[in-house]
Design a protein around this motif. Structure first.
Motif, PDB file in Angstrom:
ATOM      1  N   TYR A 245       0.720  -1.219  -0.048  1.00  0.00           N
ATOM      2  CA  TYR A 245       0.118   0.076   0.021  1.00  0.00           C
ATOM      3  C   TYR A 245       0.846   1.293   0.080  1.00  0.00           C
ATOM      4  O   TYR A 245       2.005   1.067   0.263  1.00  0.00           O
ATOM      5  CB  TYR A 245      -0.899  -0.088   1.364  1.00  0.00           C
ATOM      6  N   ILE A 246       0.065   2.359  -0.450  1.00  0.00           N
ATOM      7  CA  ILE A 246       0.689   3.824  -0.210  1.00  0.00           C
ATOM      8  C   ILE A 246      -0.248   4.399   0.668  1.00  0.00           C
ATOM      9  O   ILE A 246      -1.489   4.524   0.405  1.00  0.00           O
ATOM     10  CB  ILE A 246       1.173   4.398  -1.667  1.00  0.00           C
ATOM     11  N   SER A 247       0.211   5.000   1.699  1.00  0.00           N
ATOM     12  CA  SER A 247      -0.703   5.887   2.667  1.00  0.00           C
ATOM     13  C   SER A 247      -1.077   7.315   2.247  1.00  0.00           C
ATOM     14  O   SER A 247      -0.385   7.902   1.274  1.00  0.00           O
ATOM     15  CB  SER A 247       0.055   5.858   3.809  1.00  0.00           C
ATOM     16  N   PHE A 248      -1.738   8.154   2.777  1.00  0.00           N
ATOM     17  CA  PHE A 248      -2.261   9.330   2.650  1.00  0.00           C
ATOM     18  C   PHE A 248      -0.856  10.201   2.585  1.00  0.00           C
ATOM     19  O   PHE A 248      -1.085  11.130   1.789  1.00  0.00           O
ATOM     20  CB  PHE A 248      -3.269   9.910   3.560  1.00  0.00           C
ATOM     21  N   SER A 249       0.147  10.004   3.522  1.00  0.00           N
ATOM     22  CA  SER A 249       1.414  10.577   3.537  1.00  0.00           C
ATOM     23  C   SER A 249       2.348  10.399   2.561  1.00  0.00           C
ATOM     24  O   SER A 249       3.272  10.889   2.552  1.00  0.00           O
ATOM     25  CB  SER A 249       1.851  10.614   4.954  1.00  0.00           C
ATOM     26  N   GLY A 250       2.166   9.260   1.821  1.00  0.00           N
ATOM     27  CA  GLY A 250       3.106   8.616   0.732  1.00  0.00           C
ATOM     28  C   GLY A 250       3.817   7.715   1.120  1.00  0.00           C
ATOM     29  O   GLY A 250       4.830   7.287   0.446  1.00  0.00           O
ATOM     30  N   SER A 251       3.805   7.410   2.474  1.00  0.00           N
ATOM     31  CA  SER A 251       4.712   6.352   2.926  1.00  0.00           C
ATOM     32  C   SER A 251       4.189   4.953   2.454  1.00  0.00           C
ATOM     33  O   SER A 251       2.803   4.679   2.003  1.00  0.00           O
ATOM     34  CB  SER A 251       4.619   6.196   4.678  1.00  0.00           C
ATOM     35  N   THR A 252       4.893   3.890   2.270  1.00  0.00           N
ATOM     36  CA  THR A 252       4.575   2.962   1.583  1.00  0.00           C
ATOM     37  C   THR A 252       5.159   1.535   2.665  1.00  0.00           C
ATOM     38  O   THR A 252       5.821   1.684   3.572  1.00  0.00           O
ATOM     39  CB  THR A 252       5.336   2.529   0.308  1.00  0.00           C
ATOM     40  N   ARG A 253       4.240   0.426   2.387  1.00  0.00           N
ATOM     41  CA  ARG A 253       4.783  -0.692   2.865  1.00  0.00           C
ATOM     42  C   ARG A 253       4.318  -2.002   2.182  1.00  0.00           C
ATOM     43  O   ARG A 253       3.202  -1.901   1.217  1.00  0.00           O
ATOM     44  CB  ARG A 253       3.635  -1.058   4.293  1.00  0.00           C
ATOM     45  N   TYR A 254       5.010  -2.910   1.960  1.00  0.00           N
ATOM     46  CA  TYR A 254       5.058  -4.048   1.141  1.00  0.00           C
ATOM     47  C   TYR A 254       4.977  -5.621   1.749  1.00  0.00           C
ATOM     48  O   TYR A 254       5.457  -5.669   2.714  1.00  0.00           O
ATOM     49  CB  TYR A 254       6.277  -3.997  -0.076  1.00  0.00           C
ATOM     50  N   SER A 255       4.271  -6.374   1.036  1.00  0.00           N
ATOM     51  CA  SER A 255       4.584  -7.627   1.409  1.00  0.00           C
ATOM     52  C   SER A 255       5.808  -8.201   1.526  1.00  0.00           C
ATOM     53  O   SER A 255       6.448  -7.877   0.493  1.00  0.00           O
ATOM     54  CB  SER A 255       3.817  -8.574   0.384  1.00  0.00           C
ATOM     55  N   PRO A 256       6.408  -8.815   2.400  1.00  0.00           N
ATOM     56  CA  PRO A 256       7.689  -9.323   2.444  1.00  0.00           C
ATOM     57  C   PRO A 256       7.882 -10.253   1.473  1.00  0.00           C
ATOM     58  O   PRO A 256       9.141 -10.152   0.946  1.00  0.00           O
ATOM     59  CB  PRO A 256       7.722 -10.165   3.983  1.00  0.00           C
ATOM     60  N   SER A 257       7.194 -10.876   0.996  1.00  0.00           N
ATOM     61  CA  SER A 257       7.387 -12.081  -0.173  1.00  0.00           C
ATOM     62  C   SER A 257       7.608 -11.031  -1.560  1.00  0.00           C
ATOM     63  O   SER A 257       8.344 -11.718  -2.496  1.00  0.00           O
ATOM     64  CB  SER A 257       6.347 -13.302  -0.329  1.00  0.00           C
ATOM     65  N   LEU A 258       7.167 -10.071  -1.501  1.00  0.00           N
ATOM     66  CA  LEU A 258       7.233  -9.199  -3.059  1.00  0.00           C
ATOM     67  C   LEU A 258       7.942  -8.072  -2.750  1.00  0.00           C
ATOM     68  O   LEU A 258       8.248  -7.313  -3.583  1.00  0.00           O
ATOM     69  CB  LEU A 258       5.849  -9.006  -3.471  1.00  0.00           C
ATOM     70  N   LYS A 259       8.570  -7.641  -1.511  1.00  0.00           N
ATOM     71  CA  LYS A 259       9.135  -6.315  -1.390  1.00  0.00           C
ATOM     72  C   LYS A 259      10.199  -6.018  -2.299  1.00  0.00           C
ATOM     73  O   LYS A 259      10.315  -4.999  -2.706  1.00  0.00           O
ATOM     74  CB  LYS A 259       9.405  -6.397   0.061  1.00  0.00           C
ATOM     75  N   ILE A 260      11.060  -6.926  -2.505  1.00  0.00           N
ATOM     76  CA  ILE A 260      12.308  -6.506  -3.316  1.00  0.00           C
ATOM     77  C   ILE A 260      12.019  -6.497  -4.816  1.00  0.00           C
ATOM     78  O   ILE A 260      12.728  -5.798  -5.327  1.00  0.00           O
ATOM     79  CB  ILE A 260      13.085  -7.962  -3.257  1.00  0.00           C
ATOM     80  N   ARG A 261      10.685  -6.878  -5.251  1.00  0.00           N
ATOM     81  CA  ARG A 261      10.452  -6.383  -6.868  1.00  0.00           C
ATOM     82  C   ARG A 261       9.209  -5.268  -6.845  1.00  0.00           C
ATOM     83  O   ARG A 261       9.103  -4.952  -8.035  1.00  0.00           O
ATOM     84  CB  ARG A 261       9.852  -7.695  -7.288  1.00  0.00           C
ATOM     85  N   THR A 262       8.755  -4.882  -5.571  1.00  0.00           N
ATOM     86  CA  THR A 262       7.708  -3.998  -5.601  1.00  0.00           C
ATOM     87  C   THR A 262       8.050  -2.455  -5.211  1.00  0.00           C
ATOM     88  O   THR A 262       8.720  -2.393  -4.360  1.00  0.00           O
ATOM     89  CB  THR A 262       6.690  -4.533  -4.734  1.00  0.00           C
TER      90      THR A 262
END
Length: 118
Positions: free
Chosen positions: A52-69
Motif C-alpha cells: 500500500y501507499i498511505s495518505f502521507s506517501g509512505s509505503t509498505r510491502y508484502s515481505p514476499s514481494l518487497k524486493i520487486r515492488t
C-alpha cells in the motif's frame, strides 16, 4: 461514493516490469489516514496483498514481494501506480486496487487481468 479503476497492459513479457495505475474518484488519496492497496489473485489461488501507499506517501510491502515492488502516486491526478519488476509467469493474476491497509478493504476496483508470457 469512492470508485477505483485499474489500467495497464494485459500482457507482459518475462523479466519485464509490470506497471498498473489505479485512478480514484469520490475520495482523495491524500485523505487523512487513508491507505491505498494493490492486491492480486493468481488463477486457482486466493487473494494476495501486494502493498500500500498511505495518505502521507509512505509505503509498505508484502515481505514476499518487497524486493520487486514499488508503489508511487500522482496526487495531481489522484492516482497510484504499482511497479512489479522481473516478472515471471507466476505473476499472472487478476490485479486489484483497493482502499484500505493490508487487511481491511472497503472499496475495490473491478480488477484487471495481467498475463506474463513471451
Amino acid at each position: 461514493q469512492v470508485q477505483l479503476q485499474e489500467s495497464g497492459p494485459g500482457l507482459v513479457k518475462p523479466s519485464q516490469t509490470l506497471s498498473l495505475t489505479c485512478t480514484v474518484s469520490g475520495d482523495s488519496i491524500r485523505t487523512n489516514y487513508s491507505y491505498w492497496s494493490w492486491i492480486r489473485q493468481p488463477p486457482g489461488k486466493g487473494l494476495e496483498w501486494i502493498g500500500y501507499i498511505s495518505f502521507s506517501g509512505s509505503t509498505r510491502y508484502s515481505p514476499s514481494l518487497k524486493i520487486r515492488t514499488s508503489i508511487s502516486r500522482d496526487t495531481s491526478k489522484n492516482q497510484f501506480t504499482l511497479h512489479l519488476s522481473s516478472v515471471t509467469p507466476e505473476d499472472t493474476a487478476v490485479y486489484y486496487c483497493a482502499r484500505g491497509d493490508y487487511k481491511d478493504f472497503d472499496s475495490w476496483g473491478q480488477g484487471t487481468q495481467v498475463t506474463v508470457s513471451s
